[in-house]
Scaffold this active site. Structure first.
Site, PDB file in Angstrom:
ATOM      1  N   LYS A  90       0.704  -1.223   0.036  1.00  0.00           N
ATOM      2  CA  LYS A  90       0.187  -0.084  -0.108  1.00  0.00           C
ATOM      3  C   LYS A  90       0.838   1.359   0.025  1.00  0.00           C
ATOM      4  O   LYS A  90       0.539   2.309  -0.593  1.00  0.00           O
ATOM      5  CB  LYS A  90      -0.897  -0.066   1.080  1.00  0.00           C
ATOM      6  CG  LYS A  90      -2.154  -0.941   1.123  1.00  0.00           C
ATOM      7  CD  LYS A  90      -2.894  -0.859   2.343  1.00  0.00           C
ATOM      8  CE  LYS A  90      -4.006  -2.132   2.482  1.00  0.00           C
ATOM      9  NZ  LYS A  90      -4.911  -1.886   3.621  1.00  0.00           N
ATOM     10  N   ASP A 137      -9.885   2.304   2.404  1.00  0.00           N
ATOM     11  CA  ASP A 137      -9.905   1.915   3.778  1.00  0.00           C
ATOM     12  C   ASP A 137     -10.600   2.727   4.667  1.00  0.00           C
ATOM     13  O   ASP A 137     -11.466   2.401   5.879  1.00  0.00           O
ATOM     14  CB  ASP A 137      -8.481   1.379   4.244  1.00  0.00           C
ATOM     15  CG  ASP A 137      -8.098   0.252   3.761  1.00  0.00           C
ATOM     16  OD1 ASP A 137      -8.649  -0.578   3.059  1.00  0.00           O
ATOM     17  OD2 ASP A 137      -6.883  -0.037   3.642  1.00  0.00           O
ATOM     18  N   VAL A 189       7.948   1.238  18.335  1.00  0.00           N
ATOM     19  CA  VAL A 189       7.375   2.505  18.658  1.00  0.00           C
ATOM     20  C   VAL A 189       7.596   3.906  17.911  1.00  0.00           C
ATOM     21  O   VAL A 189       6.858   4.603  17.823  1.00  0.00           O
ATOM     22  CB  VAL A 189       7.720   2.753  20.443  1.00  0.00           C
ATOM     23  CG1 VAL A 189       7.453   4.043  20.896  1.00  0.00           C
ATOM     24  CG2 VAL A 189       7.443   1.704  21.006  1.00  0.00           C
TER      25      VAL A 189
HETATM   26  P1  ATR Z   1      -1.414  -2.724   7.027  1.00  0.00           P
HETATM   27  O1  ATR Z   1      -1.326  -2.135   5.625  1.00  0.00           O
HETATM   28  O2  ATR Z   1      -2.039  -3.946   7.000  1.00  0.00           O
HETATM   29  O3  ATR Z   1      -1.382  -1.673   8.071  1.00  0.00           O
HETATM   30  P2  ATR Z   1       1.577  -2.917   7.590  1.00  0.00           P
HETATM   31  O4  ATR Z   1       1.629  -1.439   7.179  1.00  0.00           O
HETATM   32  O5  ATR Z   1       2.615  -3.891   7.197  1.00  0.00           O
HETATM   33  O6  ATR Z   1       0.049  -3.660   7.110  1.00  0.00           O
HETATM   34  O7  ATR Z   1       1.561  -2.918   9.221  1.00  0.00           O
HETATM   35  C1  ATR Z   1       1.400  -4.024  10.014  1.00  0.00           C
HETATM   36  C2  ATR Z   1       1.324  -3.893  11.337  1.00  0.00           C
HETATM   37  O8  ATR Z   1       0.988  -5.067  12.180  1.00  0.00           O
HETATM   38  C3  ATR Z   1       2.183  -3.124  11.989  1.00  0.00           C
HETATM   39  O9  ATR Z   1       1.709  -2.041  12.764  1.00  0.00           O
HETATM   40  C4  ATR Z   1       3.129  -4.027  12.761  1.00  0.00           C
HETATM   41  O10 ATR Z   1       4.005  -3.592  13.583  1.00  0.00           O
HETATM   42  P3  ATR Z   1       5.444  -2.940  13.334  1.00  0.00           P
HETATM   43  O11 ATR Z   1       5.231  -1.534  12.767  1.00  0.00           O
HETATM   44  O12 ATR Z   1       6.050  -3.194  14.644  1.00  0.00           O
HETATM   45  O13 ATR Z   1       6.074  -3.850  12.370  1.00  0.00           O
HETATM   46  C5  ATR Z   1       2.260  -5.089  13.199  1.00  0.00           C
HETATM   47  N1  ATR Z   1       2.684  -6.282  13.221  1.00  0.00           N
HETATM   48  C6  ATR Z   1       3.058  -7.242  12.372  1.00  0.00           C
HETATM   49  N2  ATR Z   1       3.616  -8.342  12.973  1.00  0.00           N
HETATM   50  C7  ATR Z   1       3.485  -8.173  14.286  1.00  0.00           C
HETATM   51  C8  ATR Z   1       4.047  -8.963  15.225  1.00  0.00           C
HETATM   52  N3  ATR Z   1       4.526 -10.400  15.183  1.00  0.00           N
HETATM   53  N4  ATR Z   1       3.920  -8.643  16.547  1.00  0.00           N
HETATM   54  C9  ATR Z   1       3.336  -7.253  16.831  1.00  0.00           C
HETATM   55  N5  ATR Z   1       3.115  -6.314  15.785  1.00  0.00           N
HETATM   56  C10 ATR Z   1       3.055  -6.923  14.557  1.00  0.00           C
END
Ligand code: ATR
Length: 323
Positions: A90, A137, A189
């Protein structure tokens, strides 16, 4: 067309590009993402096209981010009339678009692209194509809350788990709907900090407060006693083995709505545990429906057959539960 769908994707679609003339009498749409085995979008859109008697087709194109980065510039030459993007493309798509609508620009992520050809007659494909980006979205999230959950965001306090593209769309929708406060909790964070900083002016203008939680998953530094709604926008829950995105014991023991944006599986561990504790729950299917309806309208200029799309989604969800 079914052969094209079966043989798919990435290589065929982009490989056959030059051979197809845009006088072709059907329209083709696609979703790019990785992995894509969870997606219900093709079923939803194909049923909608059929219901309106449109000779249009929607296929899924699983493509890894490294490859997507290499082919994204060629998408204007692909035999596509529009496409969706899902995780993790995205944000990657934004760079190659000709224009981005205001909402998507603020979010910094695009989930729907319209391929606009100004002069289709006697034109080989690709020439003159403009890629216009949207983010549906925000609309999907808002309508899911309004129409399915009958939840009024105005004056409420919301905990958003995650800080990716989906979280950004939710934050935008919540601020627009008059939320009082949003607490963002994310594994990384710094990403949550960036989200807060990107939306801080908009939030201030609308009288909303954006707060950072240092760590929701570890359960520390979190004051969520006044929360009315919890949104899970992380990918935790897609896999059976995933841990919960938040310790439910941290949440207040009042009636809350727990909204998990994941729709497949239809009942994540988060939603199952939340139901057991007496919380109201909603999965991501209504959001998928409304974001899809909006994308359909952008592509076709016609009102989306929402009942047909809803029925298609319910059927595929039922089949996937029993399968
Ligand atoms: P989307 O477009 O669906 O939001 P994304 O931009 O890849 O997809 O975001 C995925 C989210 O899931 C992020 O907030 C990610 O956290 P990070 O910013 O730390 O990567 C979170 N996420 C993915 N896997 C995770 C995990 N194992 N534990 C905690 N958060 C996770």
């Amino acid at each position: 067309m079914s052969r094209l769908v079966a043989e798919t994707p990435e290589k065929n679609i982009l490989g056959t590009v030059r051979k197809r003339h845009w006088a072709a009498d059907y329209k083709l749409y696609a979703i790019f993402g990785y992995p894509l085995k969870h997606t219900f979008s093709p079923v939803m859109h194909n049923k909608a096209f059929k219901a309106l008697g449109l000779d249009s087709y929607y296929i899924d194109i699983p493509i890894r981010p490294e490859r997507f980065k290499r082919i994204r510039r060629n998408l204007r030459n692909a035999p596509l009339d529009g496409f969706n993007l899902t995780v993790p493309h995205k944000e990657l798509i934004v760079k190659v678009l000709d224009s981005v609508d205001r909402e998507a620009g603020q979010i910094g992520a695009v989930n729907t692209v319209l391929v606009k050809r100004t002069n289709q007659i006697n034109q080989t494909i690709g020439r003159g194509a403009r890629l216009i980006g949207y983010n549906t979205d925000t609309y999907g999230f808002r309508e899911a809350l309004r129409r399915e959950a009958r939840f009024n965001v105005h004056g409420k306090s919301v905990l958003v788990l995650g800080a990716g593209g989906a979280a950004r769309a939710c934050v935008q929708a919540l601020i627009k709907e008059g939320v009082r406060q949003i607490i963002i909790a994310n594994r990384t964070v710094s990403k949550a900090r960036r989200l807060i900083s990107d939306f801080s002016r908009f939030a201030r203008k609308r009288g909303a407060r954006l707060l950072l939680s240092q760590s929701a998953t570890k359960g520390c530094h979190l004051n969520i006693s006044g929360v009315d709604l919890v949104v899970n926008s992380t990918s935790l829950g897609l896999k059976k083995s995933d841990p919960l995105p938040i310790k439910l014991g941290l949440l207040p023991k009042r009636k809350l709505l727990i909204f998990d944006l994941i729709y497949n599986p239809s009942r994540t561990k988060l939603l199952r545990e939340a139901s057991k504790r007496g919380y109201r729950t909603m999965n991501g299917l209504p959001m998928l429906l409304y974001q899809g309806a909006k994308a359909f309208e952008i592509w076709t200029g016609k009102q989306a057959p929402i009942h047909v799309m809803r029925k298609a989604l319910n059927n595929v969800a039922r089949a996937s539960r029993s399968g």
